[in-house]
Design an enzyme around this catalytic site. Sequence first.
Site, PDB file in Angstrom:
ATOM      1  N   SER A   1       1.635  12.549 -11.442  1.00 13.33           N
ATOM      2  CA  SER A   1       0.984  11.569 -12.312  1.00 13.33           C
ATOM      3  C   SER A   1       1.191  11.905 -13.772  1.00 13.33           C
ATOM      4  CB  SER A   1      -0.525  11.580 -12.061  1.00 13.33           C
ATOM      5  OG  SER A   1      -0.803  11.234 -10.745  1.00 13.33           O
TER       6      SER A   1
ATOM      7  N   HIS B   1       7.299   7.718  -9.529  1.00 13.58           N
ATOM      8  CA  HIS B   1       5.842   7.659  -9.621  1.00 13.58           C
ATOM      9  C   HIS B   1       5.312   6.318  -9.110  1.00 13.58           C
ATOM     10  CE1 HIS B   1       2.022   7.693 -12.290  1.00 13.58           C
ATOM     11  NE2 HIS B   1       1.778   8.214 -11.111  1.00 13.58           N
TER      12      HIS B   1
ATOM     13  N   GLU C   1       7.413   4.110 -11.722  1.00  6.35           N
ATOM     14  CA  GLU C   1       7.971   4.708 -12.935  1.00  6.35           C
ATOM     15  C   GLU C   1       9.048   5.698 -12.492  1.00  6.35           C
ATOM     16  OE1 GLU C   1       4.454   4.763 -16.314  1.00  6.35           O
ATOM     17  OE2 GLU C   1       4.373   6.308 -14.776  1.00  6.35           O
TER      18      GLU C   1
ATOM     19  N   ASN D   1      -0.169   6.143 -17.117  1.00 11.36           N
ATOM     20  CA  ASN D   1      -1.327   7.049 -17.171  1.00 11.36           C
ATOM     21  C   ASN D   1      -1.683   7.466 -18.593  1.00 11.36           C
ATOM     22  OD1 ASN D   1      -1.901   6.937 -14.511  1.00 11.36           O
ATOM     23  ND2 ASN D   1      -0.753   8.762 -13.950  1.00 11.36           N
TER      24      ASN D   1
HETATM   25  N1  3HC Z   1      -3.461   0.372   1.463  1.00 12.68           N
HETATM   26  C1  3HC Z   1      -2.710  -0.682   1.829  1.00 12.68           C
HETATM   27  N2  3HC Z   1      -3.015  -1.961   1.506  1.00 12.68           N
HETATM   28  C2  3HC Z   1      -4.149  -2.166   0.818  1.00 12.68           C
HETATM   29  C3  3HC Z   1      -5.004  -1.108   0.410  1.00 12.68           C
HETATM   30  C4  3HC Z   1      -4.613   0.207   0.757  1.00 12.68           C
HETATM   31  N3  3HC Z   1      -5.325   1.279   0.401  1.00 12.68           N
HETATM   32  N4  3HC Z   1      -6.037  -1.638  -0.280  1.00 12.68           N
HETATM   33  C5  3HC Z   1      -5.856  -2.984  -0.292  1.00 12.68           C
HETATM   34  N5  3HC Z   1      -4.717  -3.294   0.367  1.00 12.68           N
HETATM   35  C6  3HC Z   1      -4.140  -4.638   0.540  1.00 12.68           C
HETATM   36  C7  3HC Z   1      -4.975  -5.487   1.443  1.00 12.68           C
HETATM   37  O1  3HC Z   1      -4.641  -5.291   2.803  1.00 12.68           O
HETATM   38  C8  3HC Z   1      -4.617  -6.884   0.962  1.00 12.68           C
HETATM   39  O2  3HC Z   1      -3.368  -7.266   1.519  1.00 12.68           O
HETATM   40  P1  3HC Z   1      -3.005  -8.806   1.834  1.00 12.68           P
HETATM   41  O3  3HC Z   1      -3.099  -9.532   0.525  1.00 12.68           O
HETATM   42  O4  3HC Z   1      -1.617  -8.723   2.366  1.00 12.68           O
HETATM   43  O5  3HC Z   1      -4.011  -9.270   2.819  1.00 12.68           O
HETATM   44  C9  3HC Z   1      -4.432  -6.694  -0.550  1.00 12.68           C
HETATM   45  O6  3HC Z   1      -4.156  -5.307  -0.741  1.00 12.68           O
HETATM   46  C10 3HC Z   1      -5.663  -7.077  -1.341  1.00 12.68           C
HETATM   47  O7  3HC Z   1      -6.746  -6.296  -0.841  1.00 12.68           O
HETATM   48  P2  3HC Z   1      -8.250  -6.812  -0.711  1.00 12.68           P
HETATM   49  O8  3HC Z   1      -8.254  -8.287  -0.534  1.00 12.68           O
HETATM   50  O9  3HC Z   1      -8.950  -5.996   0.333  1.00 12.68           O
HETATM   51  O10 3HC Z   1      -8.936  -6.347  -2.064  1.00 12.68           O
HETATM   52  P3  3HC Z   1      -8.626  -6.733  -3.551  1.00 12.68           P
HETATM   53  O11 3HC Z   1      -8.072  -8.098  -3.716  1.00 12.68           O
HETATM   54  O12 3HC Z   1      -9.870  -6.354  -4.240  1.00 12.68           O
HETATM   55  O13 3HC Z   1      -7.462  -5.716  -3.988  1.00 12.68           O
HETATM   56  C11 3HC Z   1      -6.708  -3.702  -4.893  1.00 12.68           C
HETATM   57  C12 3HC Z   1      -7.592  -4.344  -3.838  1.00 12.68           C
HETATM   58  C13 3HC Z   1      -5.234  -4.063  -4.660  1.00 12.68           C
HETATM   59  C14 3HC Z   1      -6.879  -2.185  -4.763  1.00 12.68           C
HETATM   60  C15 3HC Z   1      -7.149  -4.225  -6.317  1.00 12.68           C
HETATM   61  O14 3HC Z   1      -8.522  -4.025  -6.481  1.00 12.68           O
HETATM   62  C16 3HC Z   1      -6.421  -3.564  -7.466  1.00 12.68           C
HETATM   63  O15 3HC Z   1      -5.297  -3.922  -7.805  1.00 12.68           O
HETATM   64  N6  3HC Z   1      -7.059  -2.564  -8.107  1.00 12.68           N
HETATM   65  C17 3HC Z   1      -6.480  -1.823  -9.224  1.00 12.68           C
HETATM   66  C18 3HC Z   1      -5.628  -0.719  -8.679  1.00 12.68           C
HETATM   67  C19 3HC Z   1      -4.913   0.036  -9.758  1.00 12.68           C
HETATM   68  O16 3HC Z   1      -5.044  -0.185 -10.963  1.00 12.68           O
HETATM   69  N7  3HC Z   1      -4.091   1.004  -9.327  1.00 12.68           N
HETATM   70  C20 3HC Z   1      -3.362   1.885 -10.230  1.00 12.68           C
HETATM   71  C21 3HC Z   1      -4.128   3.147 -10.418  1.00 12.68           C
HETATM   72  S1  3HC Z   1      -3.265   4.295 -11.458  1.00 12.68           S
HETATM   73  C22 3HC Z   1      -2.359   5.215 -10.382  1.00 12.68           C
HETATM   74  O17 3HC Z   1      -2.392   5.062  -9.187  1.00 12.68           O
HETATM   75  C23 3HC Z   1      -1.485   6.252 -10.986  1.00 12.68           C
HETATM   76  C24 3HC Z   1      -1.852   7.639 -10.539  1.00 12.68           C
HETATM   77  O18 3HC Z   1      -0.832   8.509 -10.954  1.00 12.68           O
HETATM   78  C25 3HC Z   1      -3.170   8.113 -11.099  1.00 12.68           C
END
Ligand code: 3HC
Length: 278
Positions: free
Chosen positions: A106, A127, A139, A177
């Site tokens: 990260s 990433h 990334e 990040n």
């Molecule tokens: N694994 C696989 N699929 C997942 C999942 C998981 N953990 N969580 C959700 N999904 C899928 C669902 O199955 C659903 O799929 P579909 O559309 O095909 O049916 C889709 O994602 C949408 O899920 P939900 O309807 O249950 O829920 P939301 O619409 O609330 O979406 C979310 C969930 C995609 C996690 C959304 O809230 C989101 O985009 N959140 C922000 C996440 C973010 O910013 N991530 C980046 C973090 S930074 C990072 O990771 C970098 C690291 O280095 C720190």
Amino acid sequence: MGAGIAEVFARAGLRVIGVEADEAALSRGRGHLEGSTGRAVARGRMTAEEQAALLGRIAFTTSRDDLAGADLVVEAIPEVMEFKRGLFADLDRICKPSAVLATNTSSLSVTAIAATTSRPAQVIGMHFFNPAPVMRLVEVVRTVVTEDGLPDEIAGLARRLGKTPVTVGDRAGFVVNRLLLSYLNHACALLETGLASRDDIDAAMRLGVGLPMGPFTLLDLIGLDTSYEVCEVLFRESRERRHAPAPILRELVTAGLLGRKTGRGFHSHDRDAPETAG
Ligand code: 3HC
């Protein structure tokens, strides 16, 4: 994130070897994959046959030596440089000379990780974002010694996986990040001033800015340990006070409340457990 990344590769039809440190972690990873692909079947995004074929493309093992024939290794272990360097030295010994060694770090220096191997030109950052099967960005992190052409090759692979690649230099936090953790750390600092409650800050950013999650829900998803480490690295590199991890982040990490993965962080992810930070 390892299970999510394995799912991404297997979804694209590639064969994957999932390596975990021990049987318990392996079983958690397998459960994660079965759960995630099971949800896709339940939502009609995948047939049961496709799920079985996808899972069939993933071999699970606790032995690093099974990676001897791999063309590409994507490391996704905790954000501790000492662990990463030890692992890459091992991978360098185990993997065939042509193999590319990628890190999902990260924020840590890809150059420093590459320097522990005899093939620094073939070490690169790949990433992914959490949850890996959903988030569309990769990334691609190049260093000063990365082989010409390798970033484009990895970017092409990311496209094959259904992701959009961006190529970035090897600086703490890369692009996402660097910007994201400044914001999340600031949200923690605001919470500590008492300006607003955890839930109101979450709601404000979700409803006022249209983000899918508020900062504390997102911190729990990323993992408070990972978030803390990214802030630490940003602080070490910049010496800017705003990057110093907020005390509440340190406190929760020390208490072992790491977010979703432990069932509790800023929020409780277990309906029976008490909430943490109001
Ligand atoms: N694994 C696989 N699929 C997942 C999942 C998981 N953990 N969580 C959700 N999904 C899928 C669902 O199955 C659903 O799929 P579909 O559309 O095909 O049916 C889709 O994602 C949408 O899920 P939900 O309807 O249950 O829920 P939301 O619409 O609330 O979406 C979310 C969930 C995609 C996690 C959304 O809230 C989101 O985009 N959140 C922000 C996440 C973010 O910013 N991530 C980046 C973090 S930074 C990072 O990771 C970098 C690291 O280095 C720190």
